[in-house]
Design a protein around this motif. Structure first.
Motif, PDB file in Angstrom:
ATOM      1  N   TYR A  77      -6.820 -90.313  -5.908  1.00  0.00           N
ATOM      2  CA  TYR A  77      -5.607 -89.658  -6.399  1.00  0.00           C
ATOM      3  C   TYR A  77      -5.932 -88.313  -7.051  1.00  0.00           C
ATOM      4  O   TYR A  77      -5.234 -87.315  -6.846  1.00  0.00           O
ATOM      5  CB  TYR A  77      -4.886 -90.554  -7.406  1.00  0.00           C
ATOM      6  CG  TYR A  77      -4.226 -91.775  -6.837  1.00  0.00           C
ATOM      7  CD1 TYR A  77      -3.734 -91.795  -5.540  1.00  0.00           C
ATOM      8  CD2 TYR A  77      -4.070 -92.935  -7.603  1.00  0.00           C
ATOM      9  CE1 TYR A  77      -3.109 -92.912  -5.022  1.00  0.00           C
ATOM     10  CE2 TYR A  77      -3.445 -94.062  -7.093  1.00  0.00           C
ATOM     11  CZ  TYR A  77      -2.978 -94.053  -5.803  1.00  0.00           C
ATOM     12  OH  TYR A  77      -2.357 -95.172  -5.292  1.00  0.00           O
ATOM     13  N   LEU A  80      -6.745 -85.701  -4.439  1.00  0.00           N
ATOM     14  CA  LEU A  80      -5.555 -85.170  -3.777  1.00  0.00           C
ATOM     15  C   LEU A  80      -4.895 -84.077  -4.603  1.00  0.00           C
ATOM     16  O   LEU A  80      -4.282 -83.156  -4.059  1.00  0.00           O
ATOM     17  CB  LEU A  80      -4.547 -86.293  -3.506  1.00  0.00           C
ATOM     18  CG  LEU A  80      -4.899 -87.296  -2.414  1.00  0.00           C
ATOM     19  CD1 LEU A  80      -3.771 -88.307  -2.255  1.00  0.00           C
ATOM     20  CD2 LEU A  80      -5.170 -86.604  -1.089  1.00  0.00           C
ATOM     21  N   LEU A  89      -3.651 -86.862   3.141  1.00  0.00           N
ATOM     22  CA  LEU A  89      -2.299 -87.261   2.767  1.00  0.00           C
ATOM     23  C   LEU A  89      -1.702 -88.168   3.841  1.00  0.00           C
ATOM     24  O   LEU A  89      -2.113 -88.137   4.993  1.00  0.00           O
ATOM     25  CB  LEU A  89      -1.416 -86.025   2.594  1.00  0.00           C
ATOM     26  CG  LEU A  89      -1.830 -85.039   1.495  1.00  0.00           C
ATOM     27  CD1 LEU A  89      -1.055 -83.745   1.637  1.00  0.00           C
ATOM     28  CD2 LEU A  89      -1.616 -85.642   0.116  1.00  0.00           C
ATOM     29  N   GLU A 157       0.787 -92.665  -2.349  1.00  0.00           N
ATOM     30  CA  GLU A 157       0.720 -91.366  -3.018  1.00  0.00           C
ATOM     31  C   GLU A 157       1.805 -91.182  -4.076  1.00  0.00           C
ATOM     32  O   GLU A 157       1.590 -90.481  -5.067  1.00  0.00           O
ATOM     33  CB  GLU A 157       0.803 -90.247  -1.974  1.00  0.00           C
ATOM     34  CG  GLU A 157      -0.434 -90.150  -1.118  1.00  0.00           C
ATOM     35  CD  GLU A 157      -0.241 -89.245   0.081  1.00  0.00           C
ATOM     36  OE1 GLU A 157       0.688 -88.409   0.054  1.00  0.00           O
ATOM     37  OE2 GLU A 157      -0.997 -89.374   1.056  1.00  0.00           O
TER      38      GLU A 157
END
Length: 384
Positions: A77, A80, A89, A157
């Motif tokens: 996480y 990202l 993603l 996400e």
């Protein structure tokens, strides 16, 4: 939100200027609305562990394995946030390897130890470096439910949306303070800000282009996550809506090869094969009347584009596919013993509709549908 308020209160505010009465009231507020609910919640879980353990009946990982895996997922996480690579993603992250132990994979123990070290450092250095403490504690508190003991999916996400505020806020403030300390020129500050805006705009444009329609989205999911069974299943369903049964079956086969023990993927494939069989039978009857091949008991049919292991046999006006990797009795056995996933339940419901709802495309699977539903009902891992 109150635990997050407690993080802000503890990291950014001092209480020396408050009177004893005000400090006591503040302490009582957080004790009543944060600490006490946490204690009661912990006691409830200790008294009713099934509240947590029942959620793992439908999972192919244990509570311990999930906890270990989440240590790695939390770093994912953070990555990202720093590098929003389109290849990382996606809607589906079932291609993340579940940690079987602290050293399987070896990166697991490193991820867990680093989080423990960061947590201790945040608590110890809260007065010396409140910004760092805020970033760490905000991030962890936001993930405390969905990345802890509860048997949810491994990664999504959207769980990172609110959690990302803490590290991003701390980073922006730290950069701003560094500029001021070093008396950075306004032009340099504007260049850095402009670069950030351009980078984020390009990333947003790329994601918007990917999400332009469901077809481009499904293609991107498969391209970026080729080892995700769910991405393959998603692409299969999108192709089915377009009427492209051959592509549908190709993606379904890919998903099944990735996750051969998921009954839902087997059921989906049989539905797709039956749909294709009905379409082929209609085509054969319209182009080659039965009287022309009446002397042939069975006629082997090869469908261009399908995997070579799938063969269709035309007999008595029906096209029946043969698939060695997914034998009908084996599907029943899996339904009886495998974790009853949400995917399995949806696949059984789709099969029921396909068998019973006009035009009853899956009517030739009626006997199997009954057997599979009965097998699923017998599964001892079913939740109420």
């Amino acid at each position: 939100m109150l635990p997050l308020a407690a993080v802000v209160e503890w990291t950014f505010f001092t209480r020396e200027s408050l009177t004893r009465t005000h400090r006591n009231r503040l302490f009582a507020f957080y004790a009543l609305f944060v600490a006490l609910p946490f204690v009661f919640g912990a006691l409830y879980l200790l008294w009713n562990p099934s509240f947590v353990t029942a959620s793992y009946l439908a999972r192919d990982f244990t509570l311990w394995q999930r906890l270990l895996t989440e240590g790695r997922v939390l770093w994912f996480y953070l990555l990202l946030m720093l590098v929003p690579n389109p290849r990382w993603l996606g809607l589906f992250h079932d291609d993340i390897t579940v940690s079987a132990g602290l050293f399987s994979p070896p990166i697991t123990v490193i991820a867990v130890l680093l989080w423990l070290a960061l947590t201790v450092a945040a608590i110890v250095r809260v007065r010396r470096n409140p910004l760092f403490a805020f970033a760490v504690l905000w991030f962890l508190v936001c993930h405390a439910l969905e990345s802890s003991i509860f048997g949810l999916e491994i990664a999504y996400e959207h769980r990172n949306y609110l959690a990302s505020f803490g590290p991003i806020f701390a980073f922006v403030v730290a950069v701003t303070e560094a500029f001021e300390r070093h008396r950075t020129q306004l032009a340099a500050r504007a260049a850095v800000a402009g670069l950030a805006v351009v980078a984020l705009s390009l990333s947003t444009w790329n994601r918007a282009f990917t999400w332009e329609d469901i077809r481009t989205l499904s293609q991107a999911e498969v391209r970026h996550h080729p080892t995700s069974a769910r991405a393959q299943d998603f692409a299969a369903r999108v192709a089915l809506k377009r009427g492209d049964l051959v592509t549908t079956i190709e993606h379904a086969m890919s998903g099944l090869n990735l996750k051969p023990n998921e009954p839902g993927l087997h059921i989906d494939l049989w539905i797709y094969l039956t749909n294709l069989g009905e379409a082929l039978a209609t085509k054969l009857q319209s182009t080659s009347p039965p009287k022309d091949i009446g002397h042939v008991d069975q006629l082997n049919v090869k469908v261009p584009g399908l995997p070579t292991e799938i063969r269709a046999v035309y007999s008595s006006g029906h096209v029946r596919f043969e698939l060695p990797q997914s034998k009908l009795p084996e599907v029943a056995s899996m339904l009886r013993d495998a974790p009853p996933s949400v995917h399995t339940l949806f696949s059984l419901e789709n099969l029921r509709r396909c068998v019973l709802t006009p035009p009853q495309t899956c009517r030739t699977l009626r006997a199997e549908a009954v057997a599979w539903h009965l097998a699923a009902i017998e599964n001892r891992r079913n939740t109420p």
